[in-house]
Design a protein around this motif. Structure first.
Motif, PDB file in Angstrom:
ATOM      1  N   ASP A 356      71.816  57.283  -3.371  1.00 33.23           N
ATOM      2  CA  ASP A 356      73.112  57.967  -3.421  1.00 33.23           C
ATOM      3  C   ASP A 356      73.538  58.270  -1.987  1.00 33.23           C
ATOM      4  N   ILE A 357      74.755  57.893  -1.627  1.00 34.02           N
ATOM      5  CA  ILE A 357      75.184  58.074  -0.237  1.00 34.02           C
ATOM      6  C   ILE A 357      76.499  58.839  -0.143  1.00 34.02           C
ATOM      7  N   LYS A 358      76.659  59.509   0.990  1.00 34.40           N
ATOM      8  CA  LYS A 358      77.928  60.140   1.347  1.00 34.40           C
ATOM      9  C   LYS A 358      78.344  59.591   2.696  1.00 34.40           C
ATOM     10  N   PHE A 359      79.349  58.712   2.664  1.00 33.32           N
ATOM     11  CA  PHE A 359      79.872  58.123   3.894  1.00 33.32           C
ATOM     12  C   PHE A 359      81.192  58.821   4.213  1.00 33.32           C
ATOM     13  N   GLY A 360      81.062  60.112   4.526  1.00 36.16           N
ATOM     14  CA  GLY A 360      82.239  60.933   4.782  1.00 36.16           C
ATOM     15  C   GLY A 360      81.835  62.279   5.342  1.00 36.16           C
ATOM     16  N   LYS A 361      82.805  63.114   5.587  1.00 35.64           N
ATOM     17  CA  LYS A 361      82.596  64.395   6.256  1.00 35.64           C
ATOM     18  C   LYS A 361      81.784  65.351   5.393  1.00 35.64           C
ATOM     19  N   SER A 362      80.858  66.056   6.039  1.00 32.53           N
ATOM     20  CA  SER A 362      80.061  67.091   5.390  1.00 32.53           C
ATOM     21  C   SER A 362      79.941  68.276   6.339  1.00 32.53           C
ATOM     22  N   SER A 363      79.834  69.465   5.775  1.00 31.49           N
ATOM     23  CA  SER A 363      79.710  70.658   6.611  1.00 31.49           C
ATOM     24  C   SER A 363      78.285  70.875   7.106  1.00 31.49           C
ATOM     25  N   TYR A 364      77.310  70.130   6.538  1.00 30.41           N
ATOM     26  CA  TYR A 364      75.923  70.423   6.923  1.00 30.41           C
ATOM     27  C   TYR A 364      75.030  69.201   7.139  1.00 30.41           C
ATOM     28  N   LEU A 365      75.504  67.996   6.798  1.00 31.71           N
ATOM     29  CA  LEU A 365      74.695  66.794   6.983  1.00 31.71           C
ATOM     30  C   LEU A 365      75.428  65.774   7.842  1.00 31.71           C
ATOM     31  N   GLU A 366      74.642  64.909   8.486  1.00 29.93           N
ATOM     32  CA  GLU A 366      75.237  63.794   9.209  1.00 29.93           C
ATOM     33  C   GLU A 366      75.719  62.740   8.206  1.00 29.93           C
ATOM     34  N   ASN A 367      76.639  61.912   8.655  1.00 25.95           N
ATOM     35  CA  ASN A 367      77.160  60.817   7.848  1.00 25.95           C
ATOM     36  C   ASN A 367      76.048  59.816   7.512  1.00 25.95           C
ATOM     37  N   ALA A 368      76.182  59.097   6.397  1.00 18.40           N
ATOM     38  CA  ALA A 368      75.197  58.077   6.031  1.00 18.40           C
ATOM     39  C   ALA A 368      75.098  57.007   7.118  1.00 18.40           C
ATOM     40  N   VAL A 369      73.880  56.593   7.421  1.00 16.34           N
ATOM     41  CA  VAL A 369      73.636  55.562   8.434  1.00 16.34           C
ATOM     42  C   VAL A 369      74.022  54.192   7.879  1.00 16.34           C
ATOM     43  N   TRP A 370      74.616  53.372   8.711  1.00 18.55           N
ATOM     44  CA  TRP A 370      75.044  52.035   8.277  1.00 18.55           C
ATOM     45  C   TRP A 370      74.582  50.928   9.228  1.00 18.55           C
ATOM     46  N   ASN A 371      74.214  51.270  10.457  1.00 14.17           N
ATOM     47  CA  ASN A 371      73.936  50.243  11.471  1.00 14.17           C
ATOM     48  C   ASN A 371      72.481  49.770  11.420  1.00 14.17           C
ATOM     49  N   PHE A 372      72.123  49.104  10.316  1.00 13.35           N
ATOM     50  CA  PHE A 372      70.775  48.559  10.159  1.00 13.35           C
ATOM     51  C   PHE A 372      70.608  47.324  11.054  1.00 13.35           C
ATOM     52  N   PRO A 373      69.379  47.053  11.508  1.00 10.69           N
ATOM     53  CA  PRO A 373      69.175  45.900  12.396  1.00 10.69           C
ATOM     54  C   PRO A 373      69.519  44.568  11.735  1.00 10.69           C
ATOM     55  N   ARG A 374      69.114  44.408  10.471  1.00 12.23           N
ATOM     56  CA  ARG A 374      69.435  43.205   9.699  1.00 12.23           C
ATOM     57  C   ARG A 374      69.506  43.581   8.231  1.00 12.23           C
ATOM     58  N   VAL A 375      70.392  42.934   7.487  1.00 13.72           N
ATOM     59  CA  VAL A 375      70.422  43.140   6.039  1.00 13.72           C
ATOM     60  C   VAL A 375      71.095  41.936   5.388  1.00 13.72           C
ATOM     61  N   GLU A 376      70.353  41.295   4.494  1.00 17.70           N
ATOM     62  CA  GLU A 376      70.902  40.158   3.749  1.00 17.70           C
ATOM     63  C   GLU A 376      71.425  40.590   2.376  1.00 17.70           C
ATOM     64  N   THR A 377      70.676  41.488   1.703  1.00 18.65           N
ATOM     65  CA  THR A 377      71.090  41.967   0.381  1.00 18.65           C
ATOM     66  C   THR A 377      71.245  43.478   0.412  1.00 18.65           C
ATOM     67  N   LEU A 378      72.366  43.956  -0.122  1.00 20.01           N
ATOM     68  CA  LEU A 378      72.648  45.392  -0.202  1.00 20.01           C
ATOM     69  C   LEU A 378      72.743  45.798  -1.664  1.00 20.01           C
ATOM     70  N   LEU A 379      71.999  46.843  -2.041  1.00 21.23           N
ATOM     71  CA  LEU A 379      72.149  47.471  -3.356  1.00 21.23           C
ATOM     72  C   LEU A 379      72.807  48.822  -3.127  1.00 21.23           C
ATOM     73  N   ILE A 380      74.033  48.983  -3.607  1.00 19.68           N
ATOM     74  CA  ILE A 380      74.822  50.181  -3.319  1.00 19.68           C
ATOM     75  C   ILE A 380      75.175  50.904  -4.612  1.00 19.68           C
ATOM     76  N   GLU A 381      75.250  52.220  -4.538  1.00 21.17           N
ATOM     77  CA  GLU A 381      75.610  52.996  -5.725  1.00 21.17           C
ATOM     78  C   GLU A 381      77.091  52.807  -6.065  1.00 21.17           C
ATOM     79  N   GLY A 382      77.415  52.940  -7.358  1.00 22.64           N
ATOM     80  CA  GLY A 382      78.802  52.783  -7.802  1.00 22.64           C
ATOM     81  C   GLY A 382      79.294  53.959  -8.618  1.00 22.64           C
ATOM     82  N   THR A 383      78.778  55.165  -8.323  1.00 24.15           N
ATOM     83  CA  THR A 383      79.191  56.359  -9.067  1.00 24.15           C
ATOM     84  C   THR A 383      80.707  56.483  -9.103  1.00 24.15           C
ATOM     85  N   ASN A 384      81.328  56.285  -7.948  1.00 25.44           N
ATOM     86  CA  ASN A 384      82.790  56.360  -7.848  1.00 25.44           C
ATOM     87  C   ASN A 384      83.369  54.973  -7.585  1.00 25.44           C
ATOM     88  N   GLY A 385      82.956  54.013  -8.415  1.00 25.36           N
ATOM     89  CA  GLY A 385      83.353  52.626  -8.206  1.00 25.36           C
ATOM     90  C   GLY A 385      84.701  52.242  -8.780  1.00 25.36           C
TER      91      GLY A 385
END
Length: 631
Positions: A356-385
Motif C-alpha cells: 500500500d503506497i501514498k505518493f502524495g503529501k503527508s504531515s508525518y511521513l516521507e513520500n513513497a520512494v520510486w527511484n529504484f535502480p532497476r525494475v522490469e515488473t511492477l505490482l501496484i495496489e489499485g485501492t483507488n483504481g
C-alpha cells in the motif's frame, strides 16, 4: 547432473571466497573470536572492538567487495553484567539526557537505552562508542515514548527465546548462503489473496531455489474461510518449503494470518521493519481480546512470531534466499510501511511490489520512494483504481477542513472523524494539532482513545521513520504532536463530559463494537458533524451513512442521523487515481510489465485498462489462485 555438480562446486567456492575475503581484509588488531551466520548477515565477533569502531571503513570496504551484510558483534566474554550498564551509560552520557530505562537483547548482545533528551547524544558518536567499549554491549539510544507496555512485552518475549534465537539465526544463515542447487533461473508469482479484492493480501514468489511469501493477511469482514484466509491450498507448497515471509506493513489485511502459519508448522524467518513488528503485535493482541474463543490463534503463536522476527531498515540490500535479494523502501502509507525491490538471480529480473503506497503529501511521513535502480515488473495496489477516485488536492482539502471545523467549534459542538487506527489517525492528529498551533483552527480538544495513544507511542519510539522535519522537531524537543496539550483521552464516550472538539475514532467505517456509542453521542445533534476520510468498501455502517442512509438499526436499536456529514478522502493513507498514475510515470522508462492487486475488481480492471493505454505498458490484474511467469 554435470551442470548441477558444476554449479554446486561454483557456489561452494564462492562461499569459501567470501570468508577468505573477510579474513584477508581484517588486520590482526581486529582480534576476531569467530565468524558465523546471523540470519541474512555475517557476524564478526571480536574481544577488542575498539580497532573496528575507530576504523569503520574497513568493514564498509569488505561489504563492498563481498556484497553481503556484515555486522560487528562483541564477544560475550567481555560483556559486563546488565545491572552495571546504566552506571557506565550515566558516566559517558550528558547528565541532561536523563536515562530512564535500558532493555537488553542477550542473543545479539544489544542494549537499548531510553532517555528523555536525545539531541546531544546523537551529535557525538564518541558517547556511544565509549559505552560500547566499557560495557561490551552494542548500544543504541531511543527517546522514551509515552507508553512502554508493548515495547517491554516484546522485549520479554525475545529475551525468553534468546538461546533458541541464536541457533535459529545460524540455521537461517546456512539456508540463505547455501550453495544453489539449480543453475537455471525461473520465477513465478502465485496469488493467494488480495487480488481483485481488498483483504487477505498474500502471494508467493517462487523460483527454482526458493519460495518467498509476500504478506500474509486475513479478511475479517467475512466468516467464509475460502474468502477469509489466503488460499495456500492452491499452491501445492508446504509451509516447510517457504523460505521467508516478508511483510509490507502492519495492517491486518497484510499480516492477520501470520500467526496461523506458525500454528500449523512454519518456523522460518519473518522480515519487516521495526515499527511494523510492534504495531502488528498490538493488532494481534486486540484481535485475540475482542474475538475471545472465536480467535484463530492465541498468545502462544504471537511468541513464536517474535522469536523468528528479523528487522530490516530501508535502503539496505539483504539476501533472503540463495537467489533472491530484497531491499525495503519507504512506501509512505503508514509508519514503517515498505515497498519491496526483489532482485532475482544474478540480476536476471527485478520485481517491485509496492504494497500500500501514498505518493502524495503527508504531515508525518516521507513520500513513497520510486527511484529504484532497476525494475522490469511492477505490482501496484489499485485501492483507488477508478477514475472517480481522483480527489481534491491536499491544500484544497485542508482549506475545506479548516472551514467546516471552525464553524462547528464556534457553535460549541463536536466533530467525529472515523479513521484507521494506524495511519489516518496519526495523519489527522498531527494535521489538526499543527493547524491549531498555527491558529488556523480555533482552540479545541483533540479526543483520542487509549489504544491510539499506544499506537502513537510506537511512532515516538521509531521517530527515525517519520519525515525529516517532524523527526528533528521531536528529537530537539521543539515540537512533539504526540504529547500535545490539545490531546485529551476518551475514557467512556457514553458518560464523559466533552468540551467542544474533534474526536478521532479508530474505525474508519464505524464497524467496531463501540461505534454505536460514538454515533449515539454525536448523531442526534444537528450542530455536530461527522467527517469520513476513507472511501467506503463492503457492507459497513460507514458506507450506509455516506450513501445517504439516515435511519439506522444497530443491534436491534433504531436511531436517526441528524448531524451533518462530510467526506474528505484526500487525508487517506492510500494514493488516489492520479497519484498512482504519477508514480507509474516516474518508473515508466524501466518497466516491461505492470500487475495490479489490492482493489475491488471493477477498480483494478479499470486501472489495468487505463494504464495499458496511457502508459503504453502491458498491464493486467490477476485473480486469486492464479500464477504468472515473471522470468
Amino acid at each position: 547432473m554435470y551442470s548441477r555438480s558444476f554449479e554446486s562446486s561454483q557456489n561452494l567456492q564462492e562461499s569459501q571466497s567470501v570468508m577468505a575475503t573477510i579474513l584477508q581484509n581484517l588486520p590482526k588488531e581486529c582480534s576476531l573470536t569467530k565468524i558465523e551466520y546471523e540470519g541474512p548477515r555475517i557476524a564478526l565477533h571480536t574481544n577488542k572492538p575498539q580497532f573496528l569502531l575507530e576504523n569503520n571503513k574497513i568493514l564498509s570496504n569488505i561489504v563492498g567487495q563481498i556484497k553481503k551484510r556484515i555486522v560487528l558483534r562483541i564477544d560475550e566474554t567481555i560483556r559486563i553484567d546488565e545491572s552495571e550498564v546504566q552506571k557506565v551509560a550515566e558516566k559517558h552520557a550528558p547528565q541532561e539526557s536523563g536515562i530512564t530505562e535500558i532493555l537488553f537483547d542477550p542473543a545479539l548482545g544489544e542494549a537499548t537505552i531510553f532517555v528523555k533528551n536525545i539531541s546531544e547524544i546523537i551529535k557525538d558518536e564518541k558517547i556511544i562508542n565509549n559505552i560500547i567499549l566499557e560495557s561490551g554491549w552494542k548500544i543504541s539510544f531511543k527517546k522514551i515514548p509515552k507508553n512502554m507496555v508493548t515495547i517491554k512485552n516484546i522485549n520479554k518475549i525475545i529475551r525468553n527465546a534468546s538461546d533458541y534465537r541464536i541457533q535459529f539465526y545460524k540455521r537461517i544463515g546456512e539456508k540463505i548462503f547455501r550453495e544453489k542447487l539449480d543453475p537455471n533461473i525461473e520465477a513465478n508469482l502465485n496469488s493467494l489473496g488480495g487480488f481483485a479484492e481488498i483483504g487477505r493480501s498474500s502471494m508467493i514468489l517462487s523460483t527454482n531455489e526458493s519460495n518467498v511469501l509476500l504478506d500474509c493477511g486475513m479478511n475479517i469482514y467475512t466468516k467464509d474461510p475460502l474468502s477469509r484466509f489466503p488460499r495456500f491450498d492452491s499452491t501445492g507448497i508446504k509451509l516447510s518449503e517457504i523460505d521467508a515471509v516478508l511483510l509490507t506493513h502492519a495492517h491486518f489485511d497484510h499480516t492477520g494470518f501470520l500467526p496461523m502459519l506458525f500454528k500449523y508448522g512454519y518456523d522460518g524467518p519473518v522480515y519487516c521493519t521495526e515499527p511494523t513488528s510492534y504495531l502488528m503485535y498490538i493488532l494481534y493482541r486486540e484481535y485475540i481480546r475482542h474475538s475471545g474463543s472465536e480467535a484463530h490463534y492465541t498468545d502462544k503463536e504471537l511468541e513464536k512470531i517474535f522469536s523468528h522476527l528479523i528487522h530490516l531498515n530501508y535502503n539496505i540490500v539483504t539476501d533472503v534466499s540463495p537467489d533472491i535479494k530484497v531491499t525495503f523502501y519507504n512506501a509512505g502509507h503508514v509508519i514503517g510501511s515498505s515497498s519491496f525491490h526483489l532482485h532475482i538471480g544474478n540480476g536476471d529480473h527485478n520485481f517491485v511490489y509496492t504494497g500500500d503506497i501514498k505518493f502524495g503529501k503527508s504531515s508525518y511521513l516521507e513520500n513513497a520512494v520510486w527511484n529504484f535502480p532497476r525494475v522490469e515488473t511492477l505490482l501496484i495496489e489499485g485501492t483507488n483504481g477508478g477514475r472517480e477516485d481522483s480527489y481534491s488536492s491536499r491544500e484544497d482539502a485542508q482549506e475545506r477542513l479548516i472551514e467546516v471545523i471552525n464553524k462547528v467549534i464556534k457553535n460549541q459542538k463536536l466533530i467525529l472523524m472515523p479513521a484507521q487506527l494506524i495511519g489516518t489517525s496519526q495523519e489527522l492528529l498531527i494535521t489538526l494539532d499543527m493547524l491549531i498551533k498555527q491558529k488556523k483552527i480555533m482552540k479545541c480538544k483533540l479526543y483520542i482513545e487509549k489504544l491510539v495513544t499506544e499506537i502513537n507511542s510506537i511512532h515516538e519510539f521509531n521517530v527515525e521513520f517519520l519525515n525529516r522535519e517532524l523527526q528533528q522537531s521531536i528529537i530537539s524537543n521543539d515540537y512533539n504532536p504526540f504529547r500535545s496539550k490539545n490531546i485529551a483521552s476518551i475514557l467512556d464516550i457514553t458518560t464523559q463530559k466533552l468540551d467542544p472538539g474533534i474526536i478521532i475514532y479508530p474505525s474508519s467505517m464505524l464497524n467496531c463494537s463501540y461505534s454505536k456509542d460514538y454515533l449515539k453521542r454525536i448523531s442526534n445533534d444537528p450542530g455536530n458533524l461527522i467527517i469520513f476520510t476513507s472511501k467506503p468498501t463492503g457492507m459497513t455502517l460507514g458506507k450506509e451513512i455516506i450513501d445517504g442512509q439516515r435511519k439506522l438499526s444497530i443491534n436491534d436499536e433504531d436511531f436517526e442521523i441528524r448531524c451533518a456529514i462530510e467526506t474528505m478522502y484526500s487525508f487517506n493513507s492510500h494514493s488516489d487515481f492520479n497519484q498512482l498514475n504519477a508514480y507509474i510515470s516516474r518508473l515508466r522508462p524501466k518497466l516491461r510489465k505492470i500487475l495490479v492487486n489490492h482493489g475491488e475488481r471493477s477498480k483494478v480492471q479499470n486501472f489495468s485498462g487505463y494504464s495499458s493505454k496511457v502508459h503504453n505498458i502491458s498491464t493486467q490484474y490477476l485473480q486469486n489462485q492464479e500464477s504468472i511467469k515473471l522470468l
